[in-house]
Design a protein around this motif. Sequence first.
Motif: not given
Ligand code: FEO
Length: 405
Positions: A24, A80, A82, A84-85, A148, A167, A197, A230
């Motif tokens: 990750f 958000h 980032e 990953d999203h 984050h 997050d 996490y 998540h």
């Molecule tokens: Fe800060 Fe799951 O992205």
Amino acid sequence: MYCVRKVTEDLYWVGANDHRLHLFENIHPIPQGVSYNAYLLLDKETVLFDTVDWSAYRQLVENLDYLLGDRPLDWLVINHMEPDHAASVEQILLRYPDVKVISSEKAFMLMRQFGFHPDLHECITVAEGDTHCFGEHTVTFVAAPMVHWPEAMVTFDTTNGVLFAADAFGSFIALDGKLFADEVDFDRDWIDEARRYLTNIVGKYGPHIQLLLKKASGILDQIKFICPLHGPVWRENLGYFVDKYDKWSRYEPEETGVLIAYASMYGNTESAAQALAARLCEKGCTNVAVYDVSNTHVSYLISEAFKYSHIVLASVTYNLGIYPVMHNFLMDMKALNMQNRTFALIENGSWACKSGDLMQKFIDEEMKNMTVLNDRLSIASSMGADKNLELDALADAIIDSMKED
Ligand code: FEO
């Protein structure tokens, strides 16, 4: 094949699970996978809350096609940015040319930086306290800077009490069919990965999490669901997880106990660490966890450091310094703003023992609100029975300091 779960009457989880990603953020191992959560609200207008990692885009689209049918996607809310999203944002914009986008000013800036071309769509920039109605549902946007990234916000649906938490309140581990935290044994099977996490991803920003918790505390009785980006959705016993987040973000230990992290080249420092663990347990302090820093990814060490009140660092001297992997652990604790722990030190050196002084200096000068116990176990090459009294004194000092906590 679509794979969706109903969250409330008209809100669906439309995310995806990832068991293929090894690291990750290309740094933290996720042996049990991770989920990328996105949510679709079918109100008078349709609203997608966040997207998914690029690798999960096809799954997201199948889920949307299934639930939307002939309906258009009217709104995309990005909490958000980032990747990953948000990596799928551009593809969603291309697929739904009439979709309108709601997000924070900084998030739109990031969308442009990533090359997602949001300006080809109607963009609504929202700030703290702004509201929007999609039909039956009215949502309020709440800034969550540094939880984050600086652009982050959370969205609270005042109609049904759903908090889209970005997050915050997330966890590693793929959902694999389960959606709600009450569908798993969270305290047994998930809490360690939830802590790993949070502490590794957002641990540095404890004060910002505290700020968000403070905002949430005013409406805690109205929050019925927490939908993170998540991990599982919370609809029961919300206080349990809020309390964990409060502790972690205040850098308060969860448990009175001892993390022993050792760096050993040929097993002699390891032997001293094990002897200390046994001595602590013999004296009744059995909440002890022992890790070899050389074969434990630092993200696990960080998580355990956030969990326990006491940390014993046992390090051999290497090139007249701290063993590199132990030094990395110290650097990571510093980077993540770790505070409020009691340390004890074991040092080893065959001809110039330096590691103890150097670890002490690092903790004293580089970290905040830490205590280092005066008793130190110092060994030359290997530990013999002549160190029995020192070992005893160190174990006693650790246990005595627990009584002061
Ligand atoms: Fe800060 Fe799951 O992205």
